[in-house]
Design a protein around this motif. Structure first.
Motif, short mmCIF file in Angstrom:
data_model
loop_
_atom_site.label_atom_id
_atom_site.label_comp_id
_atom_site.label_asym_id
_atom_site.label_seq_id
_atom_site.Cartn_x
_atom_site.Cartn_y
_atom_site.Cartn_z
N ARG A 1 8.58 21.94 -44.27
CA ARG A 1 9.34 21.50 -44.94
C ARG A 1 8.87 20.48 -46.61
O ARG A 1 7.54 19.63 -45.49
CB ARG A 1 9.75 19.88 -44.13
CG ARG A 1 11.12 20.63 -42.95
CD ARG A 1 11.18 19.22 -41.96
NE ARG A 1 11.95 19.74 -41.05
CZ ARG A 1 11.29 20.02 -40.08
NH1 ARG A 1 9.57 20.05 -39.61
NH2 ARG A 1 12.35 20.41 -38.75
N TYR A 2 9.61 20.43 -47.04
CA TYR A 2 8.55 20.20 -48.79
C TYR A 2 10.53 19.28 -50.10
O TYR A 2 10.98 20.01 -49.85
CB TYR A 2 8.38 20.63 -49.47
CG TYR A 2 8.46 21.46 -50.00
CD1 TYR A 2 8.54 22.27 -50.96
CD2 TYR A 2 8.61 22.97 -48.91
CE1 TYR A 2 9.26 23.11 -52.20
CE2 TYR A 2 9.40 24.16 -49.95
CZ TYR A 2 9.69 24.44 -51.20
OH TYR A 2 9.81 25.60 -51.86
N ARG A 3 9.69 18.54 -50.38
CA ARG A 3 10.45 17.62 -51.57
C ARG A 3 10.36 19.09 -52.90
O ARG A 3 9.09 18.86 -53.31
CB ARG A 3 10.39 16.56 -51.62
CG ARG A 3 10.74 16.11 -50.27
CD ARG A 3 10.55 14.32 -50.80
NE ARG A 3 8.45 14.12 -50.75
CZ ARG A 3 8.33 12.73 -50.63
NH1 ARG A 3 8.85 11.96 -50.49
NH2 ARG A 3 6.81 12.77 -50.97
N ARG A 4 11.15 19.44 -53.39
CA ARG A 4 11.54 20.05 -54.97
C ARG A 4 11.78 19.14 -55.88
O ARG A 4 13.52 19.38 -55.11
CB ARG A 4 11.83 21.37 -53.78
CG ARG A 4 11.83 22.57 -55.02
CD ARG A 4 11.86 24.09 -54.39
NE ARG A 4 11.24 25.50 -55.04
CZ ARG A 4 11.62 25.81 -55.83
NH1 ARG A 4 13.21 25.47 -55.79
NH2 ARG A 4 10.95 26.20 -56.53
N THR A 5 11.19 18.96 -56.32
CA THR A 5 11.59 18.43 -57.59
C THR A 5 12.50 19.30 -58.83
O THR A 5 11.93 20.59 -59.05
CB THR A 5 10.90 17.46 -58.57
OG1 THR A 5 9.70 17.96 -58.57
CG2 THR A 5 10.39 16.43 -57.22
N ARG A 6 13.40 18.74 -59.42
CA ARG A 6 14.03 19.26 -60.43
C ARG A 6 14.58 18.41 -61.60
O ARG A 6 14.84 17.41 -61.50
CB ARG A 6 14.99 19.86 -59.92
CG ARG A 6 16.44 19.61 -59.59
CD ARG A 6 17.53 20.39 -59.20
NE ARG A 6 18.91 19.77 -58.27
CZ ARG A 6 18.86 18.66 -59.08
NH1 ARG A 6 19.28 18.73 -60.67
NH2 ARG A 6 19.38 17.93 -58.38
#
Length: 796
Positions: free
Chosen positions: A305-310
């Motif tokens: 699982r990971y955090r994906r920024t935009r």
């Protein structure tokens, strides 16, 4: 569970702004980010001045005792008016303004007193060293009040991470803390620093880099401008290091005495370590120094699982969604996507941690901008759809295998987002979801003009939009947080409407439940039968038989091959009904002024002709456009909140009252604290043509430019034949390809502006609203050509 209504507690007047968001829930573990406050003076770079001593780290401001009192009923608060008129002084011990004041010695973390009351006031006189500024943390604090017009929001939900400027002008000031009762003991801590800017690395939006990837990802940091003036051309730089390449993002003006999120670009050189260190610098020609901070950036294993920024299209801020990749995906298969909306108080990463990986789909969990955010309405709805579209554009996803689910507040979000964007999903699966504010909180939704501005909240009005979806409802029979009656009502309402409807009520289970603790994932969200249905179900990208109901193009404009550009009247929902027969489609509309039909999509389905409201159209390769192109359209239609749905900037009249500047500071900080957002703010004298072209502008306290359907002067506000004195006005109007808003008052009524704070799930306003001391005195919509129409207005 919804928190008690915060309307009267969070703002200075209860009749403009509704409660901010959902209440506490017992649910999945939350994911957080570490770090400490950090703003050290950097050498060199724009804004560096070697002749000026570097800033020193912040030091705690010691308050020996706060003078405190409680207000049982916020509607009879005797303090706020006295603060606003400048007559409030440090209360004596004992009776003052009808309240019983006593000294309260703060605890080690700034704890004050608990009270079974609406409000808790705490007051202290704070000495500020020469050249220093004071900022604060205020958990369960509604607002910090300084002087007649300086206001800053507290941290309603006690994240312990938010910081706001408090004293930026004087060497001695009376700080008034307006805290929320019945939520434990408020915590207030103050710090003093001679720094001009403070990077709050407790409040960051960070990506997780996946091992082996080096794509650029944005990083968001809350930055406090502790000076009284706007900072121009602010550079957010990543300093060259072993871990990251040098990058710079330039932001326009940061409002004085405010906090806002600013974005940096992270370009890793390699991601073989388990953690990277980003060295950041904020600089500006307006600053005497550059200000540095360091943020640790995690690196996770491929498949984790990971955090994906935009970068958000709403305001340019950095937002993230959590991703759980599929595990064991068969070779050659293109995975689907499950969009999962979290409950109140849950981090998006925590939502992803409540699921085990599937073999066939990405799990994508957006943030709602904050853990509580906007109930997945207004900017929460936009955040959900932005995350979906970003994931579909950047991950290897089969868009036909896209599904929507969520729990509690996120279950409500599944209903809300689902009814307005039903054709974007194959299966919609709310778990423990509440229906709408009136069904769950017991608060009636407004009617009339104001009701139309908030019509999107009426879930049941749009239930027919779900007819072509598969709907799977999950709820615990013993839910003490969101009553199971919410699910039972939706099942009853959708029976006979939805073709594929499933209802599961788990016997004896409360709000959060798991049937097998040995398996990964919690069954109340990671419910195997529902996910099995998702795995086997695809959506049709071009429905031919459907009925589409929407409050207006500003909420949802498109369904299948139909895009509604404008409506005849904003006082009614619009409707589109499509029926196919052989190679023909018949479309009947109601309250539709202009629309576009996607002829290419119809041709792919074998359709050769369309009958639209009795007129035949041949289907070719070009879109079929019907109705006028002038006037309102989906992205330039109002209502008022729409000006805040593209990058925006507040512009105040620096030749006018200082209230305008202070009010802008409040709005900028409010957007940051409640929406993790970015907003710029600057005086009118600094406005440039470049900024006008790049941003929606929100003018505060400026003179009337003339040529608008509403006019104002120091003595009166003119809305058609209505002439208002001692009043404030907020309205939206287009300028070229952008929207503008005007927040103005008659002379002497400047403090009325504080009654309008737009950033809430229940603060939707029509195109214009005028208000005075007694409340709303005029409101309405402009017509389709942006003209005043008495039939679209209400007022005293």
């Amino acid at each position: 569970m919804r928190a008690a209504t915060l309307s009267a507690l969070l703002v200075l007047s209860a009749w403009v702004v509704g409660a901010c968001s959902d209440g506490e829930e017992g649910s999945a573990a939350t994911g957080g980010t570490g770090g400490t406050d950090a703003s050290t003076g950097g050498s060199g770079g724009t804004g560096g001045d070697a002749s000026v001593p570097p800033p020193t780290p912040p030091v705690p401001v010691t308050i020996g005792a706060w003078r405190a009192a409680v207000v049982m009923n916020a509607s009879t608060d005797p303090v706020i008016g006295k603060v606003s008129d400048g007559s409030f002084t440090l209360p004596p011990v004992g009776e003052y303004l009808g309240l019983d004041w006593s000294d309260v010695v703060p605890g080690p973390s700034g704890e004050l007193i608990e009270a079974n009351a609406d409000l808790i006031y705490a007051v202290a006189e704070v000495e500020v060293p020469t050249g220093h500024h004071v900022f604060a943390r205020g958990d369960t604090v509604a607002s910090f009040l300084v002087g007649k017009s300086q206001r800053q929001p507290g941290d309603f939900y006690a994240s312990h991470a938010l910081r706001v400027p408090v004293l930026t002008r004087s060497q001695k000031g009376l700080v008034v803390v307006r805290a929320l009762g019945r939520r434990g003991a408020p915590q207030v801590e103050l710090w003093s620093t001679n720094a001009e800017v403070q990077l709050n690395t407790e409040d960051v939006t960070v990506p997780d880099f996946v091992q082996g990837t080096t794509e650029t990802r944005p990083l968001g940091v809350a930055v406090l401008n502790l000076t009284d003036g706007a900072l121009g051309e602010v550079s957010a730089s990543v300093i060259e290091s072993d871990d990251f390449a040098a990058t710079t993002v330039v932001h326009p003006h940061l409002s004085g005495s405010a906090v806002t999120q600013i974005s940096f670009d992270l370009t890793p050189k390699a991601t073989t370590k388990t953690e990277l260190l980003a060295k950041l610098r904020v600089s500006s020609p307006s600053l005497t120094h550059g200000y540095d901070a360091e943020v640790k950036i995690p690196v996770v294993a491929d498949g984790a699982r990971y955090r994906r920024t935009r970068r958000s299209q709403v305001d340019g801020s950095t937002q993230y969604y959590a991703v759980l990749p599929p595990k064991g995906l068969p070779a050659g298969d293109k995975p689907g996507l499950i969009l999962s909306l979290h409950g109140a108080g849950v981090e998006a990463k925590g939502q992803a941690e409540a699921y085990g990986p599937t073999s066939w789909a990405y799990l994508v969990a957006p943030t709602n901008r904050r853990r509580f955010g906007f109930d997945w309405e207004e900017w929460g709805r936009l955040d959900a759809m932005e995350a979906l579209e970003h994931a579909q554009a950047t991950l290897p996803i089969d868009p036909l295998r896209t599904h929507l689910t969520g729990h509690s507040m996120g279950g409500h979000g599944s209903w809300h987002v689902g009814v307005h964007f039903s054709d974007r999903f194959a299966v919609i699966g709310p778990s423990a979801g509440w229906i709408s504010f009136d069904h769950y909180g017991g608060q009636p939704l407004p009617t009339g003009v104001l009701g139309r501005a908030r019509a999107a909240s009426k879930t049941l009005d749009f239930k027919e939009n779900l007819a072509n979806d598969a709907v799977y409802i999950v709820h615990g029979s013993a839910d003490t947080n969101v009553p199971v009656g919410q699910a039972q009502t939706m099942f009853k309402e959708l029976t006979g409407v939805v073709k594929q409807l499933t209802y599961h009520e788990e016997p004896g289970k409360d709000h959060w439940w798991d049937l097998d603790s040995n398996e990964e994932g919690a069954d109340c969200v990671d419910f195997a039968p529902m996910l099995t249905l998702m795995q086997s179900t695809q959506r049709d990208p071009t429905w031919l038989d459907f009925r589409f109901v929407s409050p207006g193009p500003w909420v949802s404009a498109a369904r299948s091959f139909v895009t509604v550009r404008s409506v005849t009247t904003p006082m009614e929902n619009f409707e589109v009904t499509s029926t196919a027969s052989g190679q023909s489609v018949t479309v009947v509309t109601k309250n539709v002024r202009a629309l576009t039909l996607d002829a290419a999509a119809l041709a792919k389905k074998g359709i050769t002709s369309v009958t639209l409201d009795g007129t035949n159209h041949a289907v070719g390769s070009a879109p079929i456009e019907v109705g006028p192109k002038s006037g309102k359209r989906a992205d330039l239609s109002g209502p008022l909140n729409q000006v805040f749905q593209r990058p925006f900037c507040f512009v105040w009249d620096d030749a006018g009252s200082e209230v305008y500047r202070d009010y802008v500071s409040l709005l900028v900080s409010w957007w940051s604290t409640i929406g993790n957002g970015h907003a710029c703010g600057l005086p009118l004298s600094k406005l440039t043509a470049k900024l006008e072209a790049e941003r929606n502008l929100v003018f505060v306290g400026t003179k009337s430019p003339g040529g608008l359907p509403i006019d104002w002067s120091a003595s009166q506000i003119s809305i058609g034949s209505k002439k208002l004195t001692d009043a404030a006005l907020a309205f939206v109007y287009p300028k070229g390809e952008r929207l503008r808003a005007y927040l103005v008052t008659t002379a002497g009524s400047e403090l009325l502006l504080y009654r309008y704070v737009p950033f809430s799930s229940r603060a939707g306003m029509p195109d214009y609203v005028a208000f005075g001391q007694s409340g709303v005195i005029g409101s309405g919509f402009f017509d389709a050509e942006w003209k005043l129409d008495p039939a679209l207005a209400e007022g005293k």
